[in-house]
Motif scaffolding. Sequence first.
Motif, PDB file in Angstrom:
ATOM      1  N   TRP A 101     -10.722  -1.810  -1.819  1.00 21.78           N
ATOM      2  CA  TRP A 101     -11.673  -0.933  -0.682  1.00 21.78           C
ATOM      3  C   TRP A 101     -11.578  -0.380  -0.027  1.00 21.78           C
ATOM      4  O   TRP A 101     -12.519   0.261   1.052  1.00 21.78           O
ATOM      5  CB  TRP A 101     -10.225  -1.666   0.039  1.00 21.78           C
ATOM      6  CG  TRP A 101      -9.869  -1.393   1.464  1.00 21.78           C
ATOM      7  CD1 TRP A 101      -9.458  -0.105   1.706  1.00 21.78           C
ATOM      8  CD2 TRP A 101      -9.747  -2.264   2.449  1.00 21.78           C
ATOM      9  NE1 TRP A 101      -8.701  -0.274   2.982  1.00 21.78           N
ATOM     10  CE2 TRP A 101      -9.710  -1.415   3.733  1.00 21.78           C
ATOM     11  CE3 TRP A 101     -10.394  -3.617   2.841  1.00 21.78           C
ATOM     12  CZ2 TRP A 101      -9.723  -1.727   5.129  1.00 21.78           C
ATOM     13  CZ3 TRP A 101     -10.327  -3.749   3.793  1.00 21.78           C
ATOM     14  CH2 TRP A 101     -10.057  -2.628   5.126  1.00 21.78           C
TER      15      TRP A 101
ATOM     16  N   GLY B  86      -7.173  -4.238  -5.886  1.00 21.52           N
ATOM     17  CA  GLY B  86      -7.476  -4.658  -4.162  1.00 21.52           C
ATOM     18  C   GLY B  86      -7.923  -3.016  -4.079  1.00 21.52           C
ATOM     19  O   GLY B  86      -8.622  -3.465  -3.013  1.00 21.52           O
TER      20      GLY B  86
ATOM     21  N   TYR C  85      -5.416  -1.067   4.310  1.00 21.18           N
ATOM     22  CA  TYR C  85      -5.062  -1.951   3.157  1.00 21.18           C
ATOM     23  C   TYR C  85      -3.949  -1.721   3.056  1.00 21.18           C
ATOM     24  O   TYR C  85      -3.316  -3.346   2.635  1.00 21.18           O
ATOM     25  CB  TYR C  85      -6.202  -0.766   2.065  1.00 21.18           C
ATOM     26  CG  TYR C  85      -5.914  -1.803   1.020  1.00 21.18           C
ATOM     27  CD1 TYR C  85      -6.427  -3.801   0.805  1.00 21.18           C
ATOM     28  CD2 TYR C  85      -4.488  -2.342  -0.083  1.00 21.18           C
ATOM     29  CE1 TYR C  85      -6.712  -3.978   0.173  1.00 21.18           C
ATOM     30  CE2 TYR C  85      -4.696  -2.930  -0.858  1.00 21.18           C
ATOM     31  CZ  TYR C  85      -6.107  -4.224  -1.749  1.00 21.18           C
ATOM     32  OH  TYR C  85      -5.703  -4.834  -2.408  1.00 21.18           O
TER      33      TYR C  85
END
Length: 534
Positions: free
Chosen positions: A321, A317, A217
Amino acid sequence: MRQRHRAVNTNSNTSEEEQIKQSKSVFFSSEKRIFRICLAIRIVNALLIQTYFNPDEHWQTLEVAHRIVFGYGHLTWEWKKGIRSYLHPMLFALLYKILTFLHLDTPFFMMKAPRLLQSLFSAVGDLYLYKFSRVLFGDHVAKWALFSQLANWFMFFCFNRTFSNSLETVLTLVGLYYWPTLRVSSSKFPSVSRKLGLALAALACAIRPTSAITWLYVGLLELIFARDRLKFIFLEAAPVGVLVLGLTCLLDRLMYGSWVLVPLNFLKFNFLSSGGDYYGTHKWHWYFTQGFTVMVFTFLPFSIAGIIKSKHWKLSGLVAWVLGLYSVLGHKEFRFVLPVLPIALMFSGYSLAVMEKADYLDNKRKGSLNTRSKWLSKTRFAIFFLLVTNIPMALYMSLVHQRGTEDVMNYLSKEALNEKVKSILFLMPCHATPYYSALHCNLPMRFLDCSPREEKGILDESDRFMKDPVAFTSEITKNGSLPSHVVLFGSEEILLRDLLKSYSFREIRRFFHAHFKVDRDLQASVVVYALTSE
């Protein structure tokens, strides 16, 4: 242009900001002081952990390290299949070497020293959570982020345990601090070394291959926002990754005796063949509805509020994730998502900082700025609420729940040191206690095997025992010599009491274990039987 995120402190109302900063205690006067105090807290934390949580704390780290240093210790099936790297156990092998050199390899130090070593790593993680929060949101948020981390029950319960996940969490926090795409550019802070962030990311993946979920990520963000993408890929990421992977492979080649590519074997077993499902599965939503929610606990509403108020979508995020990708896997455990728990707690710190500032401004409007009103209304209630819910939970889980299996090994290690134990049979589900790393005496021991079977439908020893304890015990006692000691849970002891007495065993000790069941019938106590004829 890098995205800028809301900070609690603004350039306006400077005098108000100075008033709020005065609330910082001497605790935050320097990073060295913060580290020393965090280390002191984590050392106490380590000494207070006296319970059993998950077998991997002992069987995948300390047991392996003990075998390296002392020549005896059990290697589980994972090491025979080459899906574990020796990198993490080597840290504790070094610790055992030092204890041996100092003649401190006694039952007390063998039990306590590994968690005390981990407390040093944990304090580094605490410090870098503070530093990372400070570069993102400022000093005021940083102190509340550190408070959230130190007060959270699960961090207290799990962070100082010798899981590879614990060190992975530390490396993740330090690595994120050095990663440029997650930071807000500012002249107040030292320049960021992306190569150092990459090295820490690679080291985290070498210790635990699933850490790649986190760093994939972060790497994708770097590719999206960085201008020097080719340099990042070919001159930084590739060389650092190859170097760390090469060194890890050399270490594993030395320890395994042949070339073993651990990340590939790990990927094949856990992802391509879903081998982890053998040890149980959960619904896809478990991390969101139970697992991670329980870990964050009463900090959850503050974390959600902090995510919304801070608008740092890149970092929030990352949490989504990691939880999302781990949810795809059938086998789920709390500790798998430990590396993103500090991030959630950082957002809780943001929310608390906003709340404190709002309380200060509200109190100022009312004309009451005395010392007694420095912490008012919402902030004071929030801190009280978080402490009164997390401290009892942390102490209960660390001191009470499932302590019998650690207590029994502490007892047996002292008895073995006094030559009162000849051999031990564990009639309980596999890996329910620590093993040679806790006993620290090279005598015959046997536990019930639960290695994954190639053929489906065939029960392992642990399952056969739980299905019919009497028949299984009768079978194994007929096929071999009797041990001097038998260890079992109280729930099975009731069923086996008459059989054990018929073989001249008698109960010699009983240890409290748990008040409530976890994934099996209530295992309220751990019982030790000794053979009276010896």
